[in-house]
Design a protein around this motif. Structure first.
Motif, PDB file in Angstrom:
ATOM      1  N   LEU A  27       0.821  -1.215   0.000  1.00 26.76           N
ATOM      2  CA  LEU A  27       0.000   0.000   0.000  1.00 26.76           C
ATOM      3  C   LEU A  27       0.852   1.262   0.000  1.00 26.76           C
ATOM      4  N   LEU A  28       1.915   1.251   0.794  1.00 22.25           N
ATOM      5  CA  LEU A  28       2.809   2.406   0.835  1.00 22.25           C
ATOM      6  C   LEU A  28       3.508   2.629  -0.504  1.00 22.25           C
ATOM      7  N   GLU A  29       3.867   1.543  -1.178  1.00 17.20           N
ATOM      8  CA  GLU A  29       4.482   1.672  -2.498  1.00 17.20           C
ATOM      9  C   GLU A  29       3.506   2.279  -3.495  1.00 17.20           C
ATOM     10  N   GLN A  30       2.225   1.882  -3.419  1.00 21.29           N
ATOM     11  CA  GLN A  30       1.201   2.471  -4.287  1.00 21.29           C
ATOM     12  C   GLN A  30       1.053   3.958  -4.009  1.00 21.29           C
ATOM     13  N   GLN A  31       0.985   4.331  -2.735  1.00 19.77           N
ATOM     14  CA  GLN A  31       0.855   5.741  -2.365  1.00 19.77           C
ATOM     15  C   GLN A  31       2.052   6.538  -2.851  1.00 19.77           C
ATOM     16  N   LEU A  32       3.231   5.986  -2.686  1.00 24.46           N
ATOM     17  CA  LEU A  32       4.443   6.669  -3.132  1.00 24.46           C
ATOM     18  C   LEU A  32       4.422   6.889  -4.640  1.00 24.46           C
ATOM     19  N   ALA A  33       3.999   5.887  -5.388  1.00 22.18           N
ATOM     20  CA  ALA A  33       3.920   6.028  -6.846  1.00 22.18           C
ATOM     21  C   ALA A  33       2.932   7.125  -7.226  1.00 22.18           C
ATOM     22  N   GLY A  34       1.794   7.179  -6.552  1.00 18.93           N
ATOM     23  CA  GLY A  34       0.799   8.219  -6.827  1.00 18.93           C
ATOM     24  C   GLY A  34       1.311   9.607  -6.512  1.00 18.93           C
ATOM     25  N   VAL A  35       1.949   9.752  -5.363  1.00 20.62           N
ATOM     26  CA  VAL A  35       2.474  11.047  -4.953  1.00 20.62           C
ATOM     27  C   VAL A  35       3.615  11.492  -5.880  1.00 20.62           C
ATOM     28  N   THR A  36       4.431  10.535  -6.298  1.00 24.00           N
ATOM     29  CA  THR A  36       5.523  10.851  -7.213  1.00 24.00           C
ATOM     30  C   THR A  36       4.977  11.324  -8.557  1.00 24.00           C
ATOM     31  N   ALA A  37       3.950  10.666  -9.058  1.00 24.96           N
ATOM     32  CA  ALA A  37       3.336  11.074 -10.319  1.00 24.96           C
ATOM     33  C   ALA A  37       2.717  12.469 -10.183  1.00 24.96           C
ATOM     34  N   GLU A  38       2.057  12.726  -9.060  1.00 24.61           N
ATOM     35  CA  GLU A  38       1.463  14.045  -8.834  1.00 24.61           C
ATOM     36  C   GLU A  38       2.545  15.124  -8.768  1.00 24.61           C
ATOM     37  N   ARG A  39       3.643  14.828  -8.078  1.00 21.12           N
ATOM     38  CA  ARG A  39       4.757  15.776  -7.997  1.00 21.12           C
ATOM     39  C   ARG A  39       5.316  16.090  -9.388  1.00 21.12           C
ATOM     40  N   ASP A  40       5.509  15.056 -10.191  1.00 22.83           N
ATOM     41  CA  ASP A  40       6.030  15.259 -11.535  1.00 22.83           C
ATOM     42  C   ASP A  40       5.084  16.100 -12.382  1.00 22.83           C
ATOM     43  N   SER A  41       3.793  15.848 -12.242  1.00 22.26           N
ATOM     44  CA  SER A  41       2.796  16.633 -12.967  1.00 22.26           C
ATOM     45  C   SER A  41       2.833  18.101 -12.534  1.00 22.26           C
ATOM     46  N   LEU A  42       2.925  18.328 -11.225  1.00 24.34           N
ATOM     47  CA  LEU A  42       2.980  19.706 -10.722  1.00 24.34           C
ATOM     48  C   LEU A  42       4.246  20.413 -11.183  1.00 24.34           C
ATOM     49  N   ARG A  43       5.365  19.703 -11.213  1.00 23.66           N
ATOM     50  CA  ARG A  43       6.609  20.299 -11.711  1.00 23.66           C
ATOM     51  C   ARG A  43       6.467  20.700 -13.174  1.00 23.66           C
ATOM     52  N   SER A  44       5.837  19.843 -13.950  1.00 25.46           N
ATOM     53  CA  SER A  44       5.630  20.121 -15.370  1.00 25.46           C
ATOM     54  C   SER A  44       4.733  21.343 -15.562  1.00 25.46           C
ATOM     55  N   ARG A  45       3.651  21.401 -14.781  1.00 22.08           N
ATOM     56  CA  ARG A  45       2.742  22.558 -14.872  1.00 22.08           C
ATOM     57  C   ARG A  45       3.438  23.838 -14.450  1.00 22.08           C
ATOM     58  N   LEU A  46       4.261  23.761 -13.415  1.00 18.45           N
ATOM     59  CA  LEU A  46       5.005  24.935 -12.952  1.00 18.45           C
ATOM     60  C   LEU A  46       5.965  25.416 -14.026  1.00 18.45           C
ATOM     61  N   SER A  47       6.641  24.501 -14.664  1.00 18.63           N
ATOM     62  CA  SER A  47       7.576  24.852 -15.728  1.00 18.63           C
ATOM     63  C   SER A  47       6.844  25.528 -16.891  1.00 18.63           C
ATOM     64  N   ALA A  48       5.691  24.984 -17.268  1.00 11.22           N
ATOM     65  CA  ALA A  48       4.902  25.584 -18.351  1.00 11.22           C
ATOM     66  C   ALA A  48       4.427  26.982 -17.966  1.00 11.22           C
ATOM     67  N   ALA A  49       3.992  27.153 -16.724  1.00 14.87           N
ATOM     68  CA  ALA A  49       3.536  28.467 -16.266  1.00 14.87           C
ATOM     69  C   ALA A  49       4.690  29.465 -16.276  1.00 14.87           C
ATOM     70  N   ARG A  50       5.868  29.034 -15.850  1.00 17.59           N
ATOM     71  CA  ARG A  50       7.032  29.926 -15.885  1.00 17.59           C
ATOM     72  C   ARG A  50       7.350  30.351 -17.313  1.00 17.59           C
ATOM     73  N   SER A  51       7.264  29.413 -18.228  1.00 23.98           N
ATOM     74  CA  SER A  51       7.540  29.725 -19.637  1.00 23.98           C
ATOM     75  C   SER A  51       6.542  30.750 -20.171  1.00 23.98           C
ATOM     76  N   ARG A  52       5.259  30.569 -19.823  1.00 20.38           N
ATOM     77  CA  ARG A  52       4.243  31.530 -20.284  1.00 20.38           C
ATOM     78  C   ARG A  52       4.491  32.908 -19.688  1.00 20.38           C
ATOM     79  N   ILE A  53       4.854  32.955 -18.405  1.00 20.66           N
ATOM     80  CA  ILE A  53       5.136  34.248 -17.766  1.00 20.66           C
ATOM     81  C   ILE A  53       6.349  34.905 -18.404  1.00 20.66           C
ATOM     82  N   ASP A  54       7.394  34.134 -18.657  1.00 22.50           N
ATOM     83  CA  ASP A  54       8.580  34.683 -19.316  1.00 22.50           C
ATOM     84  C   ASP A  54       8.233  35.242 -20.694  1.00 22.50           C
TER      85      ASP A  54
END
Length: 74
Positions: A27-54
């Motif tokens: 169960l902990l491995e499943q949670q970790l995989a989900g949180v890791t995927a969410e983190r990666d998605s948020l990083r990607s969205r942040l990068s895209a937002a920074r690019s648009r602001i620039d």
């Protein structure tokens, strides 16, 4: 209770505990995989937002862009 019975009881309890820990770990491995995927998605969205602001900052006219030293053009 003989020593053999006590030992068998302890081994049985260890096996039960082992199975519980295995399920918890899965169960902990499943949670970790989900949180890791969410983190990666948020990083990607942040990068895209920074690019648009620039890109938006590049389009601002020089007169309204922040000047070094805080001075404004008149």
């Amino acid at each position: 209770m003989s020593q053999t019975d006590e030992l068998a009881d302890r081994v049985e309890r260890l096996l039960v505990r082992y199975e519980e820990l295995k399920r918890t770990n899965a169960l902990l491995e499943q949670q970790l995989a989900g949180v890791t995927a969410e983190r990666d998605s948020l990083r990607s969205r942040l990068s895209a937002a920074r690019s648009r602001i620039d890109a938006l900052l590049e389009r601002l006219p020089e007169a309204i862009a922040p000047q070094a030293g805080g001075e404004k053009e008149v």
